[in-house]
Design a protein around this motif. Structure first.
Motif, PDB file in Angstrom:
ATOM      1  N   SER A 139       0.837  -1.202   0.000  1.00 22.11           N
ATOM      2  CA  SER A 139       0.000   0.000   0.000  1.00 22.11           C
ATOM      3  C   SER A 139       0.871   1.250   0.000  1.00 22.11           C
ATOM      4  N   ALA A 146       5.328   6.655  -2.971  1.00 24.49           N
ATOM      5  CA  ALA A 146       5.330   6.107  -4.325  1.00 24.49           C
ATOM      6  C   ALA A 146       6.673   6.360  -5.004  1.00 24.49           C
ATOM      7  N   SER A 211      -5.951  -4.860  -4.308  1.00 21.75           N
ATOM      8  CA  SER A 211      -4.564  -4.585  -4.679  1.00 21.75           C
ATOM      9  C   SER A 211      -4.211  -5.222  -6.015  1.00 21.75           C
ATOM     10  N   ASP A 237      -5.941   1.113   0.907  1.00 19.33           N
ATOM     11  CA  ASP A 237      -4.929   1.686   0.015  1.00 19.33           C
ATOM     12  C   ASP A 237      -5.434   3.026  -0.508  1.00 19.33           C
ATOM     13  N   LYS A 241      -4.123   4.629  -6.397  1.00 25.80           N
ATOM     14  CA  LYS A 241      -3.329   3.434  -6.681  1.00 25.80           C
ATOM     15  C   LYS A 241      -4.237   2.293  -7.143  1.00 25.80           C
ATOM     16  N   SER A 244      -5.228   3.081 -10.707  1.00 21.97           N
ATOM     17  CA  SER A 244      -4.084   2.957 -11.618  1.00 21.97           C
ATOM     18  C   SER A 244      -3.693   1.497 -11.810  1.00 21.97           C
ATOM     19  N   ASP A 245      -3.563   0.775 -10.699  1.00 21.56           N
ATOM     20  CA  ASP A 245      -3.133  -0.624 -10.793  1.00 21.56           C
ATOM     21  C   ASP A 245      -4.115  -1.459 -11.609  1.00 21.56           C
ATOM     22  N   PHE A 288       2.665   5.479 -10.911  1.00 20.13           N
ATOM     23  CA  PHE A 288       2.262   4.090 -10.711  1.00 20.13           C
ATOM     24  C   PHE A 288       2.510   3.276 -11.989  1.00 20.13           C
TER      25      PHE A 288
END
Length: 345
Positions: A139, A146, A211, A237, A241, A244-245, A288
């Motif tokens: 996280s 980041a 995640s 998280d 993120k 984006s992930d 990211f």
């Protein structure tokens, strides 16, 4: 790291004990870098899934079992219901989902199904038990975190690139210049807004996140609906993120229009609770993306799990590494296409 090591006979014995009922047959379902799954055909009742986790120092079993217990308790039906666990044996028993891996035959509404699931998760932010859930694996709660993760991954790959001129050329000629621009833009934007890039995101603006999430851990049922597995990394998280992930994840390989649809849906949902969400998304997304380029290139690290996985597949490792480099190049190009400013003048 200890590799998964469990036989079908072990799976039958452990499964019978955890289910409190006899197992008629065992079939290995899949083996990943982190775990092994068996389909247990029960003497009576529906099939179950037995998952064996590695004893690698991370409580993968606890993180996943707690997450799926929380989701099941609050009515989420698209994730496996947990049944029983044996922490000493590194095993847990779950509901079995029939279905085809969604990545094999993507469909036009996949991005919306992914978005629907992630948005549904956020409705549980204040549900009973949510505040005791762990943080997501890896996280990140501030831009400086980041940046630190990016630099740490970059250092390792730069050392590995001494023996790989093509890798070094991509890192120094493409990835580092564009990411340096992204980091400068990020810090400048935060300064303009009077925000501290080292400050943690307020808990009220955090998201519940699987995640490591995308079509690579989704099964498509006969009804066309997606069901989601693998929640070893689930927890709190930064929603930027999470967005984006999910949009970038190479395991999903979403077409640009679908990735944009996912980004649009999630931005609308998260911006409703956080006025700064769109700004943070714009400055953090390229960072990211750079981290994902480096993750794709992990196979170049001599001791990485990715390298062992590629070697286990057989064939020429050099060719396989070149394939990962090509994947990173395409991913980097897609990130830069979203923000033309990232291309050095």
């Amino acid at each position: 790291m200890s590799e998964p090591d469990i036989s079908a006979a072990d799976a039958m014995a452990i499964g019978s004990r955890l289910a409190g009922a006899p197992v008629a047959a065992v079939q290995p379902a899949r083996s990943g870098g982190n775990n092994r799954v068996f389909r247990l055909e029960m003497a009576k009742g529906p099939a179950l899934a037995l998952k064996h986790y590695p004893s690698d120092g991370r409580d993968r079993l606890g993180q996943e079992y707690d997450a799926l217990s929380f989701l099941s308790r609050h009515g989420i039906m698209s994730t496996p219901r947990p049944i029983a666990k044996d922490s000493d044996a590194f095993c847990a028993l779950y509901q079995w989902f029939d279905g085809e891996a969604a990545v094999l035959r993507p469909q036009g509404d996949d991005a919306d199904q992914l978005a629907d699931f992630l948005i549904a998760l956020q409705k549980l932010r204040n549900a009973d038990g949510a505040q005791t859930l762990r943080n997501a694996s890896a996280s990140i709660f501030s831009p400086e975190e980041a940046i630190a993760q990016y630099e740490q991954r970059l250092d390792g790959l730069r050392r590995a690139s001494d023996d790989h001129p093509d890798l070094r050329a991509f890192i120094d000629g493409n990835l580092v210049p564009s990411t340096s621009i992204a980091i400068r833009k990020l810090r400048l934007r935060y300064a303009e807004l009077g925000r501290d890039p080292a400050a943690d995101l307020a808990p009220a603006h955090r998201a519940l996140s699987p995640s490591d999430f995308g079509l690579h851990n989704a099964l498509r049922g006969e009804d066309g609906r997606l069901r989601f597995i693998d929640f070893e990394y689930f927890g709190w998280d930064d929603p930027v993120k999470l967005l984006s992930d999910t949009a970038i994840h190479p395991g999903s390989d979403l077409p640009a229009k679908d990735a944009n649809r996912l980004i649009e849906r999630l931005t609308q949902a998260f911006a409703a609770r956080d006025d700064a969400f769109a700004v943070r998304r714009d400055v953090l997304y390229p960072l990211f993306g750079a981290i994902w380029c480096l993750i794709v290139l992990n196979a170049y690290l001599p001791e990485s799990r990715s390298r062992r996985a590629l070697a286990a597949q057989g064939g020429d490792l050099t060719v396989r590494l070149a394939g990962q480099l090509d994947k990173a190049r395409r991913l980097h190009q897609a990130i830069c296409q979203r923000d033309p400013d990232l291309t050095p003048r």
